[in-house]
Scaffold this active site. Structure first.
Site, PDB file in Angstrom:
ATOM      1  N   ALA A 141       0.833  -1.201   0.000  1.00 30.35           N
ATOM      2  CA  ALA A 141       0.000   0.000   0.000  1.00 30.35           C
ATOM      3  C   ALA A 141       0.866   1.248   0.000  1.00 30.35           C
ATOM      4  CB  ALA A 141      -0.912  -0.001   1.227  1.00 30.35           C
TER       5      ALA A 141
ATOM      6  N   ASP B 263       6.662  -5.965  14.543  1.00 29.37           N
ATOM      7  CA  ASP B 263       7.628  -5.338  13.620  1.00 29.37           C
ATOM      8  C   ASP B 263       8.014  -3.938  14.116  1.00 29.37           C
ATOM      9  OD1 ASP B 263       9.248  -5.159  11.411  1.00 29.37           O
ATOM     10  OD2 ASP B 263       7.666  -4.472  10.063  1.00 29.37           O
TER      11      ASP B 263
END
Length: 559
Positions: free
Chosen positions: A141, A292
């Site tokens: 994205a 993450d």
């Protein structure tokens, strides 16, 4: 050589296979292309010739470059593999950590059209303004600044057009290549490529659905609503769908911009401590953590307030898993090999306790090599990776969740040491692990466990009569089946099979010799040198078969 032509015959798959074969050849992996049948498939396609290029780069560097050229799905797979230090060498894992998830942005006009299609309304009815120039762009994205009709500054995350089509195509091809690798590549079966691709596919599909990420953000916001150390961007649910995620715009300084942080007056030592404590609270207290936390997903706001970005990848840990993880950490701190070994056994579901002493002895050596030093000198991420490699030698495989967590801890440890050279991750993990162990022994926890055990026992007693009745019924009808699992007989079965084949071969050979001899004595024309040609053919074939049988026996004797 096995060909991929029989796996997928569609033109779309064919083009992609040719792309993969071309990239492998380009970066010097022609041996792998041949093993997987890709080179022959390329020739079948009658495309332009592709030759290997000579490059001074190492094999690991060339593998990383090949993944980057193959596109976003393969880059994501490489990033996931970079955490699997149990199956990859240290050098390859470190090289894969360099993979860049940045690609050229797509048109801002196209992004606006995607938003309009998702919500069925023109953009001016959804936002007071929408900046068509993206703030950042990645493989799945890109994000755009916008202002809601109510005047709120927001960020709109828009999924790339057709990314799901490309993703599904690549995932299908990865599954095919994984099956071929297990079958044809020596040593690949130990790495379980099919299972890795299956797990990766599940994670990647979840990351592509922005409704899931919105749920993660709202869950984090609820868990840390009363914690002033962490702020989570607000999600605008009415402007969020599978392909579009709208969230509050967060202004701050990236944690890697140390000069800017110092200029703002941020306490870097405090930030390192706060970041670690927030991650450990997620892991040990909530069992739901940001998987993450690299510097690009780590903003610092005024007052040393931490803001995590990108909640697409999260980890979930059960209470039992957290308890065993706490035991593992406490085992490291106390240098207790028995505690570490017991925690590893429970985490992995290992049941071969006949070899427990051997494993414990190796863990004791591991402790001697890594833990008898200052805690400040211990690298938790490296230590966990080394432990996983040691366990593989004993056939002990930790669950995939362990490696996702190890990756997160390694990342936050690196961020902490970047902020504060004396940062000690073990020091910050120890209080959370101890608290979890104490909670496990609390009256409330013991009472809960006793209550749950009572319910389980009650359920067992309730089902016992019906189960006993069913077993007796099967016995009366003679339908009881006994399943025997023979172990350790593989070599014997293989040898028996080989002997049987050679015996059958020898019988056919003897019959052929006898038949040929009869044909020679019969003098049936046509003749050559007064010997029937059929007899000549029989003896030549017999000679070849005899030579093959002799060669097979001699070769097996050398293996």
């Amino acid at each position: 050589m096995h060909s991929l032509a029989g796996i997928h015959k569609t033109v779309r798959h064919g083009h992609r296979y040719r792309d993969i074969a071309g990239v492998l050849l380009k970066y010097g992996f022609g041996d792998l292309a041949v093993t997987l049948g890709l080179r022959r498939y390329l020739r079948f396609g009658r495309l332009h010739p592709i030759t290997e290029v000579e490059t001074p780069k190492t094999r690991h560097e060339r593998f990383r470059l090949a993944l980057e050229e193959l596109g976003p799905t393969f880059v994501k797979l490489g990033q996931v593999l970079s955490s699997r230090h149990d199956i990859l060498s240290e050098e390859l894992a470190l090289e894969l950590e360099k993979l860049q998830d940045t690609v050229a942005p797509f048109s801002g006009v196209e992004a606006r059209q995607i938003v309009e299609r998702e919500f069925g309304r023109p953009i001016h009815q959804l936002f007071a303004s929408f900046d068509e120039t993206p703030l950042a762009s990645a493989s799945i994205a890109q994000v755009h600044r916008a202002v809601t009709v109510a005047g709120d500054d927001v960020v709109v995350k828009v999924r790339r057009p057709h990314v799901e089509t490309v993703m599904e195509l690549d995932l299908a091809i990865m599954a095919d290549l994984a099956r071929l690798a297990e079958r044809f590549v020596e040593g690949a079966r130990v790495m379980e490529p099919v299972a890795i691709v299956r797990e990766f596919s599940r994670l990647f599909r979840r990351e592509c659905d922005f409704r899931t990420e919105a749920g993660h953000m709202q869950r984090f916001a609820t868990l840390f609503a009363a914690d002033p150390r962490l702020v989570v961007p607000r999600v605008y649910r009415d402007l969020t769908s599978e392909r579009v995620l709208t969230m509050e715009y967060m202004d701050g300084i990236k944690v890697s911009h140390l000069a800017e942080l110092r200029a703002q007056g941020a306490d870097l030592d405090e930030l390192a401590r706060r970041g670690a404590e927030l991650v450990f609270e997620q892991v040990f207290t909530h069992g739901f953590y940001h998987a993450d936390p690299h510097p690009g997903n780590f903003l610092i706001r005024p007052g040393n307030v931490v803001c995590f970005l990108d909640y697409g990848m999260v980890g979930v840990l059960t209470l039992r898993y957290r308890e065993e993880l706490g035991n593992l950490i406490l085992g490291f701190v106390s240098r207790d090999e028995r505690r570490i070994t017991a925690a590893v056994f429970r985490l992995s579901g290992y049941t071969d306790f006949d070899h427990a002493d051997r494993v414990e002895a190796d863990v004791a050596n591991f402790i001697g090599d890594h833990l008898y030093r200052s805690l400040r000198d211990i690298r938790v991420g490296c230590m966990l990776n080394e432990l996983s490699r040691l366990l593989i030698v004993h056939g002990i495989r930790l669950p995939s969740d362990f490696f996702v967590l190890t990756k997160a801890l390694t990342t936050i440890e690196a961020v902490g040491r970047m902020l504060s050279p004396d940062f000690d991750l073990v020091e910050h993990a120890q209080p959370f692990a101890k608290r979890l162990a104490q909670q496990r022994l609390s009256v409330r926890s013991l009472g809960r466990d006793l209550f749950n055990a009572t319910l389980e026992f009650q359920s067992l007693l309730r089902e016992l009569p019906a189960d006993a009745r069913e077993i007796l019924s099967l016995l009366k009808r003679g339908e009881v089946r006994v399943k025997l699992d023979h172990r350790g007989l593989e070599d014997l079965i293989s040898t028996h099979d080989q002997v049987s084949k050679r015996l059958a071969f020898a019988i056919v050979l003897a019959a052929l010799i006898v038949g040929s001899s009869i044909m020679v004595l019969s003098k049936i024309p046509p003749l050559w040198h007064e010997i029937p040609i059929v007899g000549w053919i029989g003896f030549v074939v017999s000679g070849l078969m005899g030579f093959c049988l002799l060669y097979s026996i001699v070769r097996s004797g050398h293996e």
